[in-house]
Structures are given as C-alpha cells and as structure tokens.
Design a protein around this motif. Structure first.
Motif, PDB file in Angstrom:
ATOM      1  N   ARG A   1     -10.256   4.407 -23.506  1.00 53.27           N
ATOM      2  CA  ARG A   1      -9.183   5.262 -22.977  1.00 53.27           C
ATOM      3  C   ARG A   1      -9.723   6.600 -22.480  1.00 53.27           C
ATOM      4  O   ARG A   1      -8.998   7.584 -22.376  1.00 53.27           O
TER       5      ARG A   1
ATOM      6  N   THR B   1      -4.800  11.794 -27.117  1.00 51.70           N
ATOM      7  CA  THR B   1      -5.207  10.424 -27.446  1.00 51.70           C
ATOM      8  C   THR B   1      -6.127  10.417 -28.660  1.00 51.70           C
ATOM      9  O   THR B   1      -5.982   9.586 -29.561  1.00 51.70           O
TER      10      THR B   1
ATOM     11  N   GLU C   1      -5.290   8.578 -32.210  1.00 52.70           N
ATOM     12  CA  GLU C   1      -6.182   7.512 -32.667  1.00 52.70           C
ATOM     13  C   GLU C   1      -6.886   7.919 -33.955  1.00 52.70           C
ATOM     14  O   GLU C   1      -7.119   7.086 -34.838  1.00 52.70           O
TER      15      GLU C   1
END
Length: 784
Positions: free
Chosen positions: A287, A577, A581
């Motif tokens: 990502r 992100t 995560e």
C-alpha cells in the motif's frame, strides 16, 4: 572582465580576478589530511547483525536450556530447542536484510562530480575528492558538493532540504551555502570551506549516528520476560524444595527442574513479534509504505504525537501563485499575463515557473506580443519584457521586488499597505508594472498538499496529536498551520525549552536540525511515543530519534536512511495507513502475549499441582518440548487473525497484562487440575498415563485460552482467520494422535481424549466470562 570556461560554456563575472585554484599536489595532500568528502558508512557489519539475534533475554534462556540438556545427554530435545532458537533468529534477520536491500535500491544513483579549478585550469573530479580551498563552479541544476563561500557570480539557491526554508535564496559574492543545496538559476564560482563530516550536512549526520531510542516492542518483551522470570522462578524454587522434602533422587529433580524451566520460557514470543510485524510490513509495502525497521510497524500503533516538517511534507515544496491583487485599471488575468512575459521560459527558477503556470490557466484575448525578454538581474532584483499590444503600442513590463518596482512607478499608498499585508502573512510578494503604472501584486507561497488538512483531521480522530516543526519563518509556518488545521500557539523564537510538551505549542518555527532532534527527545521524556515525518537532511536526526520516523516519497537519501518507514507513493495517506495497520499488528501481538503469559503461569502452577498430587514430575522434558512445538509455535497463527484496530493509540501496559494472565491462568489451573484429579481418583490412571492426560489437557485448554483472549469483547464477536482455525485443528490432531497411538507417551483411550476436548470447549466459554470481567476491570477491553 575575467572569463571562465567550463563544460563548453563561457561566463563573464564582473571585475573579479579568479584564483588559479590549488595545485594537483596540494589537493592530494589535503585529501590525505582531511579525508574524502563523503559520509562514513556506519551500518553494522552483517555478522554483527546476525549475532545480535542470539543476544537477548529469550534467546539466552533457550541457550541455557540447550546447554543443560546437552549436559544431561538429552541431545534430541536440545536439537529441537536449538532449531526453534535458529528459527527465531533467521526470521528477524531475513526481514531486516530484505528491507535494507530495498532501501539501498532506492538510494542507488551515479556518483556526483564537480567542476573544480586546479593548476589554473578547469577539470571535472568526483565530489568525494573535493578539499577545503578548492575553487568550484556552481551551475544551473547542479547540486552543491560541499560547504562553500561564493566569490563571483549570482545564483538562486534552493536550500529547503537542508534548512527547511520554503523559498529559494539569492546568492552572490560573500554568501555561504551548504552541501546539498540546489542551484535553481544562474552560475557562480565559490571556494570550498568544509568537506565530509565537517560540513553542515556532516554535522547533521553525526546527530543521526548518535540518535537512539529503545523501541516499545523491545521494552515489552523485556518486561514480559522479567515478570515471568520473577513469578516462575519462585515457583521453580518451591517445586525443587518440595521435591527435596519428599526425598526424590537428584536424577528426578534435575529433569523436573528442566521441565519447569522450559515451561517458563516464552520460546516463540520474539518470533511472534517478528512474524506479526513482518506480515504488517508486507501489507504496508503493498500500500505504498516501506518499513525499513520492523519495530516501526509496532510503534505506529502506539504513536500519540506526530512531529511534521512543513516544507516538502505538509507542503508541496513547489512555489505557486496564491494571491493576485490588481490595481485600478487592471485585472488578475492581465497581471499574470504581463508577469509571465517577464519570466524565463523553461528555466529552473521556481518563481518564474509558478507565474507561467498560473498564467496558462487564464484566458486573455488581447494578449500583447512579446518582442524581447530581459532575464532577472540580481543587482536590481527585476526582470523585464518589451511587448507590442494590438494597437501597435510598445509596452515596457517590469516584474520584481516591490521596493524596486515601486521606485520606478507611480503607486498609491494603498499598494504599499497591500504589499506589507501580504508579506506579513508569509508570502513572497512581487510587483508588476506596465510603463509607469503599477499593475498589481503577486503573492507566492509553497502551498499545502491537498491531503494535508485531511491527514491532520484523521490523525486527530485516531488520537494522534500533530505538531509542526520547521526551519522556515514563524509567519510562514503559522499561515500553513492554519491552512492544514493545526490550531495552537507558535513557539517564540529562540532556544527550545528543555521540558516542552506537545500540548504547549502547535508550531515550532525557525529551528535548526538539532532543535528538531531535541524537541522529539523532550516529547519522549514526557512519556509520549513520538513519530516524525520529514523529507530533508535537516529532518534526519529527528527521524532517527523518533520511535516512528517517516520519510516522504520525495525525501533525500539521508532522510530515507534515517527513517523507520519510507512512503514510496506521493502524498501523506501512507501515514494513516501505517497507524491503522500498526494497530492491527499490535492487537495480534497482544493476543499472543496474553495467551503466552496465561499459559506460562498456569503451566508452572499445574506442574506444581501434579507434583503434589502424584509425587512425581507430571511432565517429562520431552513432553514439554512437544507442547512447546505444537502449542507455542502453532499459536503463532494468531499473527494472521481477524482483529479490530483500536480507535486510540495502543500502549503496552505490562503490569495489567500480567494481572490478567495470573487471573485467567488461575482459572485455567482449576480446570486442568480438575481433569488430572478425575484421571487419578476417578479413572485410576497410573503416573505415565496421567502424564499423557496432563499433556492433552494443557494443549486443549491452551486452545480455549487462545480463542478467549483473541477477542477483547466476547469470544463470538468476530470470526477467527482461516490460518488460525487450521492451526488449531492441526494442534488438536497432533496431540490426539500421539495420545491415542502412544507415540512419545503412554496411550489413552479415544473416549478419554474426546471427553477432555469436549470439556475444554465448555471451559473456553466459561473462561470468556472471566476474561470479560477482568478486561473490563483493567480497562483492557478498550484496547480493541
């Protein structure tokens, strides 16, 4: 006028006699004396990194157990534990090596060279061979190779990566600039004043080398091992004392002690931390986020303060027209069109590029025809254009500093007030005049990235406090801060307070690289887990010191090297992100840690109960190795589990975790002891059969513990991952097959094994009730 020729160009400098430069011999002598103009490689040797994986609390405990088993002649058991030890080490080493290789690929590029005057002639040498006293040429588009002092010519220097200043600066004779600065316009000759580690860049690199902070993950492992060692060490001493009082021979006491030691070691805990963060790192890499240090994944979950550089991070590091103020008789479109005519086309001057870009979006029907363009002159700080309008009239267009342009025109006092107002807001203000009339003002700035305001807002909802740290001017920084949603005070100019907290100021401006470093340390000393996001060499010390250093995709090599994470795609979305995560990874690690603490406590206590109940060690070292292999390592499947990321930053509350482990371990002890009592007093099993019964009840109840603690709410609130369910089936099948077939242990009837498994299922739901009450009391339910 002296003329300098290099690379096929001839450039004339005003009334300056250029020195002949060093002789080749003198240059070689100075190079031998001061060393190459490069940063020393401080990366640890491969063998040191590999050896480090075997020097930690858990590996040392395993190594002690291996030595003890070899002394006792139990080589098979020793070999199994050695395999587990090597597995732990290889897993961590390979991931770090893979990340470093990726980073090296990002950093790779051709060696830089420099035009230098030696023995009276110009030549090209590698930048690493520059020495103090060398005469070098700075050319358009080039990177300054060392700290220098200009002696001739005029250049526009972009030092944003070094100083954090968003606007380029004019450089002329007597001006100093630093290694890493980019020449945006012009050409000049300069004398090298410092090279290598003595440059401004080099001093920043030294801060990077000395920056260090222990990761939360390392502290968590150490505290878990410490708590278990204290608790379980006491139990082992009591076991040995009781066995001695029973008159057990030393031949039985030593295996008893070894079994207890193996039961106390959280053998797979480091490997689980590594595997969970590895899986998180791979998910992030897909990502657009490259973790270069595994600990950064875990730190992302706990980060509660993010320090963000302004230039190139929150902003685009690219000038843009922000405001156009038209004077009477003119409009914005014509002002930009006139200014574009007085701007160079295709050069690297960011001001001219920004104006031409803004003008290209305007439609001007009666655009004059450009006749002649006069480039920017640093002496009078203006550029000019001669154009012809549709009526054939010639127009003299001037663009430049307001003070210079206003001297040439008839401008109203309101124009000066407007210029002062825009300047006070941190804008770079240019004036545009046509003939003797002031046409208008153009204000330029380095605008925020489109996603910056959204990033700050989303981080706020995630419980992360954002602070701006920049080398730019306070006025400019405050404008950008308001634009991205950072509300709060601006730290006054001067030394940064030693005990400053993130709640005191929203913006720290006009600061040096060492100030950013000290701000991060101050926040850490106040108990915060600190992230730092930046792009320049001036950010590198703070990036290395922060628990979570983040380099944006356009960052310099030194910033990427210092950071724990590198954004490989444009934008700042990778930060959110990484936080999300990281919190998923934290929940998975927390599940395994809860399971490990609970199991290690109840196993030691169960061994004690078994010793009291049977007068013998209820498990042999071989059975314990089997349990370690099938239980601890198959439970690592929790690193793939379906979990919910917490809404707020996570924290390793080890004391609460230990208390929860003791309570649930005690409840599990009651269950396991009850099963053992049924086997001895109801079924009349002999000691060897009781050992088999002890092994299967520990495995089955361990599965119950795992499924109970994986959910911070109720056991049935979410579905486990396929890998986790598959590992549970494998674990149950392995121990069930060994128990019914009599492999490595005395055989038990299938009905007994199924009965214990059924009881363990009921136990899991009962344990879930206890867990819910304990988590609520300790506020651990909020962790997920």
């Amino acid at each position: 006028m002296p003329v300098i020729e290099a690379a096929g160009l001839a450039v004339t400098y005003r009334a300056v006699s250029l020195p002949a430069g060093l002789t080749a011999g003198e240059a070689r002598r100075r190079l031998a004396e001061v060393g190459p103009n490069a940063m020393p490689d401080t990366a640890p040797d491969l063998w040191r990194r590999a050896l480090g994986k075997f020097v930690a609390p858990v590996p040392c405990m395993l190594e002690a157990a291996i030595v003890l088993q070899v002394v006792l002649g139990e080589t098979v058991e020793a070999a199994v534990i050695a395999t587990l030890l090597v597995f732990n080490a290889i897993l961590g080493f390979l991931q770090e090596t893979r990340a470093q290789a990726t980073l090296d690929a990002l950093k790779s590029r051709l060696a830089l060279s420099a035009a230098v005057r030696r023995d009276g002639t110009w030549t090209t040498v590698p930048v690493a061979e520059l020495v103090p006293g060398d005469i070098v040429k700075l050319s358009l588009g080039g990177v300054v190779g060392a700290d220098v002092k200009l002696i001739a010519g005029d250049v526009l220097l972009d030092q944003s990566m070094l100083t954090g200043e968003s606007l380029p600066v004019e450089g002329g004779p007597g001006i100093e600039t630093f290694a890493g600065a980019l020449v945006r316009r012009g050409e000049a000759v300069a004398e090298v004043t410092a090279t290598g580690v003595r440059t401004k860049f080099g001093r920043t690199a030294e801060l990077v080398r000395t920056a260090h902070v222990a990761s939360s993950q390392q502290n968590a492992v150490l505290r878990v091992v410490r708590n278990l060692a204290i608790f379980n060490g006491t139990i082992v001493i009591l076991q040995v004392a009781y066995a001695t009082s029973l008159g057990m021979p030393i031949a039985e006491i030593v295996p008893l002690m070894l079994t207890a030691v193996l039961a106390a070691i959280p053998v797979a805990l480091p490997a689980t931390f590594t595997l969970a963060t590895t899986l998180g790192a791979r998910a992030l890499a897909k990502r657009g986020v490259l973790p270069t240090h595994l600990s950064a994944v875990d730190e992302a979950a706990s980060m509660n303060v993010l320090c963000v550089d302004k230039t190139g991070t929150l902003t685009q590091n690219e000038l843009a027209v922000t405001v156009v103020r038209a004077m009477p008789g003119f409009d914005e479109a014509h002002i930009l069109a006139f200014a574009a005519m007085a701007s160079s086309d295709g050069g690297q001057d960011p001001v001219d590029a920004a104006i031409r870009t803004a003008a290209s979006h305007m439609n001007v029907a009666d655009l004059p025809t450009l006749i002649r363009f006069v480039p920017f002159d640093p002496a009078n700080k203006m550029s000019e254009a001669i154009a012809r309008d549709s009526s054939g009239q010639m127009l003299h267009i001037v663009k430049g500093a307001f003070a210079k342009v206003s001297d040439l025109t008839l401008s109203a006092p309101v124009t000066a007030l407007a210029a002062d107002e825009l300047g006070a807001q941190g804008f770079r203000v240019l004036a545009v005049a046509v003939g003797e009339r002031m046409a208008g003002l153009i204000a330029l700035s380095d605008p925020p990235r489109p996603e910056s305001a959204g990033l700050v807002a989303e981080l706020r909802t995630l419980g992360v406090h954002t602070v701006m740290v920049t080398g730019d001017a306070p006025t400019t920084a405050a404008v950008v801060a308001r634009a991205v949603g950072l509300s709060g005070a601006v730290c006054p100019p001067g030394p940064v307070p030693e005990r400053v907290t993130p709640e005191e100021f929203a913006v720290f401006a006009g600061i040096l690289p060492e100030d950013k470093y000290h701000i991060v340390k101050a926040f850490q000393n106040a108990g915060h887990i600190v992230g730092m996001c930046g792009d320049g060499a001036n950010d590198a010390p703070a990036l290395r010191q922060a628990q979570m250093g983040i380099a944006v995709s356009t960052a310099t090599d030194v910033a990427k090297s210092a950071a724990g994470m590198v954004l490989t795609e444009p934008g700042l979305g990778g930060i959110v992100t990484a936080v999300k995560e990281g919190r998923v990874t934290f929940q998975r690690i927390l599940t395994y840690t809860l399971r490990s603490v609970t199991r290690k406590i109840d196993q030691l206590l169960f061994l004690t109960v078994g010793l009291v109940m049977t007068g013998h060690a209820i498990l042999t070292p071989m059975l314990m190795v089997v349990l370690m292999t099938t239980g601890d390592f198959l439970a690592m499947s929790a690193t793939t589990d379906n979990v919910r990321a917490s809404a707020k930053p996570n924290a390793w509350r080890i004391d609460n975790l230990t208390i929860a482990g003791i309570v649930m371990g005690a409840f599990n002890l009651i269950f396991c002891s009850s099963v053992l009592a049924v086997g001895k007093f109801r079924l009349g099993l002999e000691t060897e059969a009781l050992r088999t019964l002890a092994a299967i009840v520990l495995v089955f109840s361990g599965q119950g513990v795992l499924y109970a603690v994986r959910e911070r709410r109720r056991l049935w609130s979410s579905r486990p991952s396929i890998w986790m369910m598959a590992s549970s089936v494998i674990d149950v099948c392995i121990i069930g097959t060994l128990a019914t077939r009599g492999i490595l242990m005395t055989a038990l009837p299938l009905s007994v094994v199924i009965g214990v498994l059924s009881a363990a299922v009921v136990f899991a739901f009962a344990l879930d009730v206890v867990k819910a009450a304990v988590f609520k009391r300790l506020k651990m339910a909020e962790e997920g």
